[in-house]
Design a protein around this motif. Sequence first.
Motif, PDB file in Angstrom:
ATOM      1  N   MET A   1       0.834  -1.208   0.000  1.00  0.00           N
ATOM      2  CA  MET A   1       0.000   0.000   0.000  1.00  0.00           C
ATOM      3  C   MET A   1       0.866   1.255   0.000  1.00  0.00           C
ATOM      4  N   LEU A   4       2.627   2.447  -3.253  1.00  0.00           N
ATOM      5  CA  LEU A   4       1.792   3.141  -4.238  1.00  0.00           C
ATOM      6  C   LEU A   4       1.512   4.587  -3.816  1.00  0.00           C
ATOM      7  N   TYR A   7       4.672   6.373  -4.679  1.00  0.00           N
ATOM      8  CA  TYR A   7       4.657   6.602  -6.131  1.00  0.00           C
ATOM      9  C   TYR A   7       3.816   7.846  -6.458  1.00  0.00           C
ATOM     10  N   GLY A 119      -9.641  -0.322   3.966  1.00  0.00           N
ATOM     11  CA  GLY A 119      -8.816  -0.814   2.855  1.00  0.00           C
ATOM     12  C   GLY A 119      -9.376  -0.392   1.504  1.00  0.00           C
ATOM     13  N   ARG A 123      -7.452   2.268  -1.234  1.00  0.00           N
ATOM     14  CA  ARG A 123      -7.242   1.942  -2.653  1.00  0.00           C
ATOM     15  C   ARG A 123      -8.000   2.910  -3.561  1.00  0.00           C
ATOM     16  N   ALA A 127      -6.152   4.962  -6.545  1.00  0.00           N
ATOM     17  CA  ALA A 127      -6.596   4.901  -7.942  1.00  0.00           C
ATOM     18  C   ALA A 127      -7.044   6.277  -8.418  1.00  0.00           C
ATOM     19  N   ILE A 130      -3.973   8.342  -9.578  1.00  0.00           N
ATOM     20  CA  ILE A 130      -3.359   7.829 -10.816  1.00  0.00           C
ATOM     21  C   ILE A 130      -4.264   8.126 -12.016  1.00  0.00           C
ATOM     22  N   ALA A 150       4.782   8.111 -16.267  1.00  0.00           N
ATOM     23  CA  ALA A 150       3.890   7.423 -15.323  1.00  0.00           C
ATOM     24  C   ALA A 150       4.512   6.119 -14.832  1.00  0.00           C
ATOM     25  N   ASN A 151       5.678   5.774 -15.346  1.00  0.00           N
ATOM     26  CA  ASN A 151       6.293   4.510 -14.929  1.00  0.00           C
ATOM     27  C   ASN A 151       6.513   4.463 -13.422  1.00  0.00           C
ATOM     28  N   LEU A 152       6.154   3.357 -12.834  1.00  0.00           N
ATOM     29  CA  LEU A 152       6.455   3.153 -11.408  1.00  0.00           C
ATOM     30  C   LEU A 152       7.843   2.537 -11.252  1.00  0.00           C
ATOM     31  N   ILE A 153       8.253   1.745 -12.230  1.00  0.00           N
ATOM     32  CA  ILE A 153       9.619   1.195 -12.199  1.00  0.00           C
ATOM     33  C   ILE A 153      10.616   2.324 -12.481  1.00  0.00           C
ATOM     34  N   ARG A 154      11.834   2.109 -12.080  1.00  0.00           N
ATOM     35  CA  ARG A 154      12.949   3.062 -12.303  1.00  0.00           C
ATOM     36  C   ARG A 154      12.735   4.399 -11.603  1.00  0.00           C
ATOM     37  N   PHE A 158      12.019   0.995  -5.013  1.00  0.00           N
ATOM     38  CA  PHE A 158      12.304  -0.366  -4.524  1.00  0.00           C
ATOM     39  C   PHE A 158      13.811  -0.615  -4.474  1.00  0.00           C
ATOM     40  N   ASP A 159      14.560   0.417  -4.112  1.00  0.00           N
ATOM     41  CA  ASP A 159      16.014   0.248  -4.090  1.00  0.00           C
ATOM     42  C   ASP A 159      16.412  -0.874  -3.140  1.00  0.00           C
ATOM     43  N   ARG A 160      17.412  -1.617  -3.601  1.00  0.00           N
ATOM     44  CA  ARG A 160      17.878  -2.709  -2.755  1.00  0.00           C
ATOM     45  C   ARG A 160      19.258  -2.374  -2.190  1.00  0.00           C
TER      46      ARG A 160
ATOM     47  N   GLU B 120       7.538  -4.586  -7.225  1.00  0.00           N
ATOM     48  CA  GLU B 120       7.652  -3.364  -8.025  1.00  0.00           C
ATOM     49  C   GLU B 120       6.920  -3.544  -9.361  1.00  0.00           C
ATOM     50  N   HIS B 124       3.688  -1.593 -10.798  1.00  0.00           N
ATOM     51  CA  HIS B 124       3.867  -0.906 -12.089  1.00  0.00           C
ATOM     52  C   HIS B 124       2.708  -1.254 -13.035  1.00  0.00           C
TER      53      HIS B 124
END
Lengths: 160, 160
Positions: A1, A4, A7, A119, A123, A127, A130, A150-154, A158-160, B120, B124
């Motif tokens: 949760m 997002l 994001y 919950g 959500r 939504a 977005i 709008a990409n959530l990746i990169r 979620f850095d590791r 992730e 996405h």
Amino acid sequence: MLKLFEYNWQVRKDWLDWCDSVAEDELLKIRTGGPGSILYTLFHIVDVEYGWISMMQGKTFPPMPPSFKDYASVQKLRDYSASCHEGIAPFVYGWNSGMESLILDDQNESGELEQFQYGEVMRHVLAHEIHHIGQLSIWSREIGKQPVTANLIRRGLFDR
Amino acid sequence: MLKLFEYNWQVRKDWLDWCDSVAEDELLKIRTGGPGSILYTLFHIVDVEYGWISMMQGKTFPPMPPSFKDYASVQKLRDYSASCHEGIAPFVYGWNSGMESLILDDQNESGELEQFQYGEVMRHVLAHEIHHIGQLSIWSREIGKQPVTANLIRRGLFDR
């Protein structure tokens, strides 16, 4: 949760920065399809997130809802978003699965009492933002500018 | 996680039904801002969800990606969405928190290897669909039609 929400907050910040490079009359122009202008859409996003989460926090609203005309510039909106964020972030960061099925009583616009699970509300808020950001991306191209991705990746979420 | 996928699937179905009441030339018209036409946007949503989740399932892709021209009608797209859904739904319904930090290796469009956490990728995919549906809502108003509601509340997703 939480990821997002993070994001959404990052994307919202990117859009506010994007607004700095756009003429104010373009930002305030009423457009077809969404809630109004680009700036009004961003105001609406902040307002709706703050409203729902405040209710779950059991906060009493101020007697009058905020008026867009008091926030109709990029910097005022940035400050408004930051101030609302301060109010609701502790609830989002404190979220746990035990809160999923808590019940929120809400009186809708017709005066009827409705009940929602926390919950469901969380959500819905995710939504909602977005969805409206997707609308901004269309208007951005209409005025000849590249939209915020709008990409959530990169995004380093979620850095590791 | 599952509730947001169920929301997307329900909204997608509502939009496909909405398409039944719109002339095909409007559905196929190339529009400003999104990936192309209304139908192409829906195709893209299905394709992207299927692509990412298939990768996490370790499925080998068919040698050629599907071509939009083979699905450029509402019913063909509905069938395509159903067929892709059948392939990926077990993975979504089988999701558990232990899968969050599994690593997906992906070769991006520039040929570089990228790594993403499964959690992730799932978020996405969720945000991707909601974003593009927001774009459809603008185009819907442009052609004078009421869009499908984007509300997550009042959809029966959290029935008690």
